[in-house]
Design a protein around this motif. Structure first.
Motif, PDB file in Angstrom:
ATOM      1  N   SER A  20      -6.717   0.721   6.154  1.00  0.00           N
ATOM      2  CA  SER A  20      -5.343   1.457   6.156  1.00  0.00           C
ATOM      3  C   SER A  20      -5.760   2.791   6.916  1.00  0.00           C
ATOM      4  CB  SER A  20      -4.906   1.532   4.932  1.00  0.00           C
ATOM      5  OG  SER A  20      -3.779   2.654   4.971  1.00  0.00           O
ATOM      6  N   GLU A  76       1.114   5.009   9.428  1.00  0.00           N
ATOM      7  CA  GLU A  76       0.197   4.222   8.959  1.00  0.00           C
ATOM      8  C   GLU A  76      -0.378   2.885   9.686  1.00  0.00           C
ATOM      9  OE1 GLU A  76      -1.490   2.338   4.941  1.00  0.00           O
ATOM     10  OE2 GLU A  76       0.626   2.296   5.263  1.00  0.00           O
ATOM     11  N   SER A  77      -1.623   2.714   9.995  1.00  0.00           N
ATOM     12  CA  SER A  77      -2.198   1.455  10.595  1.00  0.00           C
ATOM     13  C   SER A  77      -2.362   0.707   9.974  1.00  0.00           C
ATOM     14  CB  SER A  77      -2.810   1.703  11.772  1.00  0.00           C
ATOM     15  OG  SER A  77      -4.131   2.538  11.483  1.00  0.00           O
ATOM     16  N   TRP A  78      -2.371  -0.674  10.083  1.00  0.00           N
ATOM     17  CA  TRP A  78      -3.022  -1.726   9.314  1.00  0.00           C
ATOM     18  C   TRP A  78      -3.722  -2.735  10.281  1.00  0.00           C
ATOM     19  CZ3 TRP A  78       0.257  -4.693   4.983  1.00  0.00           C
ATOM     20  CH2 TRP A  78       0.449  -3.589   4.087  1.00  0.00           C
ATOM     21  N   ASN A 125       1.009  -1.276  -0.220  1.00  0.00           N
ATOM     22  CA  ASN A 125       0.115  -0.060   0.041  1.00  0.00           C
ATOM     23  C   ASN A 125       0.763   1.317   0.069  1.00  0.00           C
ATOM     24  OD1 ASN A 125      -2.581   1.256   0.034  1.00  0.00           O
ATOM     25  ND2 ASN A 125      -2.349   1.646   2.296  1.00  0.00           N
ATOM     26  N   LYS A 157      -9.031   6.952   6.301  1.00  0.00           N
ATOM     27  CA  LYS A 157      -9.043   5.621   6.380  1.00  0.00           C
ATOM     28  C   LYS A 157      -9.617   5.040   4.917  1.00  0.00           C
ATOM     29  CE  LYS A 157     -10.459   4.613  11.141  1.00  0.00           C
ATOM     30  NZ  LYS A 157     -11.648   4.132  12.048  1.00  0.00           N
ATOM     31  N   PHE A 179      -3.457   0.776  -2.659  1.00  0.00           N
ATOM     32  CA  PHE A 179      -3.615  -0.541  -2.396  1.00  0.00           C
ATOM     33  C   PHE A 179      -3.491  -1.734  -3.732  1.00  0.00           C
ATOM     34  CE2 PHE A 179      -6.789  -4.159  -1.265  1.00  0.00           C
ATOM     35  CZ  PHE A 179      -5.709  -4.691  -0.320  1.00  0.00           C
ATOM     36  N   LEU A 193      -4.098   6.268   7.540  1.00  0.00           N
ATOM     37  CA  LEU A 193      -3.081   7.356   7.199  1.00  0.00           C
ATOM     38  C   LEU A 193      -3.307   8.458   8.094  1.00  0.00           C
ATOM     39  CD1 LEU A 193      -2.637   6.830   3.493  1.00  0.00           C
ATOM     40  CD2 LEU A 193      -0.789   6.398   5.244  1.00  0.00           C
TER      41      LEU A 193
END
Length: 411
Positions: free
Chosen positions: A260, A241-243, A180, A378, A280, A262
């Motif tokens: 995701s 970033e969080s996944w 991503n 998101k 993505f 950001l």
């Protein structure tokens, strides 16, 4: 007067149920037929303690049927209860459930996470669903080390075990399974490329795992990644970033969600400039070429028509050696930026005429996206891998479940 008495009695009953550690949950199918649909609800009013768990039952007439469920402490410590609305639930109908606190073991963990020391493997009944690689993976010997990276998904599997992703193919060493990054990022008046690693302008790195969860309904993790730029003053992390990835325990295939989150990590905005690919992406198995795979979108487009069009979903099905046909369906959420998102795919002439399969939801294909400090942005996708074939009716049903899930009310 009777109406007032009824309201008072209902209120007293509700208070009594809360006090007893029991709640009633109503699920409304809404406008769409449902089949083995994932549902969830915040359930913070149940006072959950360390020595208790939640047991769920479906109310069918006077009978209560046990239902597998799983409680996950989501971001901010919010307790969310997940379960599968099993079987077929017709549009316009409702189903009722009762959740109560009990002092028993958690039960069988069908969905599990294996930590290899280099990555997390999500499993359903012992079968591998996908692997998240948090350790750095170097490119093949003799290739510029700049092409190495961490923070990507590979392998992703079909239920029969066919591998549907590839990394570091000879034609594009910067392709990493499911990943991503962004191609044109403007920061502090300069442009950077975090997708084409060979340009040495930036990269994305796995930083840490915040949470891992497993149980009877889902297995998953929350990971953190750094988006780094390379400049004259050295490296700088400009986005955090969080996944959030969850694989679900449903029949008929592997269903998993990718979210995701950001946000800029400095006090300056980040401008993702319009470009033909970014975001993505999925590089499919090298077994697939123009000779043995096909693509189809929600808008009825086939492979030679897809690139540059928008779609709610896209699937690719192909031959996997002697193991038959398998594929992956990608669903985009209607609340994503620039939804329905533009697609970047390789047509049958790609890669010198080989026609390898590459799919990219590219929300910035035709417009810029400005990310402001202090805000979270998101993007959500749902993936379904399968053996055999996919059809439009099933793809639409899965998208409806994802985009417009049943309404869940706790009473």
């Amino acid at each position: 007067m009777r109406q007032l008495i009824s309201i008072i009695l209902c209120s007293l009953l509700s208070v009594s149920m809360w006090a007893a550690g029991t709640v009633r949950i109503v699920v409304e199918a809404g406008r769409f037929d449902r089949q083995d649909c994932i549902v969830s609800t915040e359930i913070s009013k149940l006072k959950i303690k360390k020595d208790t768990r939640i047991a769920l039952f479906e109310q069918i007439g006077k009978e209560q049927k046990p239902v597998k469920c799983q409680l996950i402490q989501e971001k901010g410590g919010i307790p969310v209860l997940y379960w599968v609305l099993d079987g077929v639930t017709s549009a316009g109908t409702t189903r009722e459930f009762v959740a109560r606190l009990v002092r028993t073991d958690a039960g069988e963990e069908t969905m599990r996470v294996e930590d290899t020391g280099k990555g997390l493997i999500l499993k359903q009944n012992g079968r591998n669903v996908l692997q998240y690689n948090y350790a750095f993976v170097s490119p093949p010997a003799g290739i510029d080390p700049a092409y190495g990276r961490s923070g990507f998904i590979h392998p992703a599997y079909s239920p029969s075990g066919n591998v549907l992703t590839t990394i570091q193919p000879k034609d594009h060493y910067h392709h990493y399974g499911i990943w991503n990054p962004w191609t044109r990022i403007e920061y502090d008046g300069k442009m950077y490329d975090l997708w084409n690693l060979g340009d040495k302008q930036g990269t994305v790195r796995a930083r840490k795992i915040d949470q891992v969860f497993q149980g009877s309904i889902c297995a998953g993790y929350t990971a953190r990644l750094d988006h780094c730029i390379f400049g004259a003053q050295g490296e700088k992390v400009i986005m955090d970033e969080s996944w959030d990835v969850k694989a679900w325990n449903i029949p008929g295939g592997f269903l998993w969600d990718f979210e995701s989150g950001l946000h800029p990590s400095t006090d300056l905005p980040v401008l993702i400039k319009a470009y033909r690919y970014a975001g993505f992406g999925w590089r499919a198995t090298e077994e697939w070429t123009k000779e043995n795979c096909e693509m189809f979108t929600s808008e009825g487009k086939t492979r030679q028509q897809i690139d540059g069009t928008t779609a709610r979903w896209i699937y690719v099905t192909g031959q996997c050696g002697s193991q038959g046909r398998s594929g992956m369906l990608f669903l985009g959420h209607p609340e994503n930026y620039n939804a329905p998102e533009p697609l970047r795919i390789w047509d049958e002439k790609a890669n010198g005429g080989r026609g390898d399969a590459f799919v990219n939801f590219a929300p910035t294909k035709n417009k810029d996206w400005e990310l402001m400090p202090g805000k979270l942005y998101k993007q959500r996708y749902r993936i379904f891998s399968y053996d055999g074939e996919m059809d439009r009716e099933k793809a639409d049903r899965l998208w409806n479940d994802f985009a417009y899930p049943p309404k869940v009310t706790v009473q």
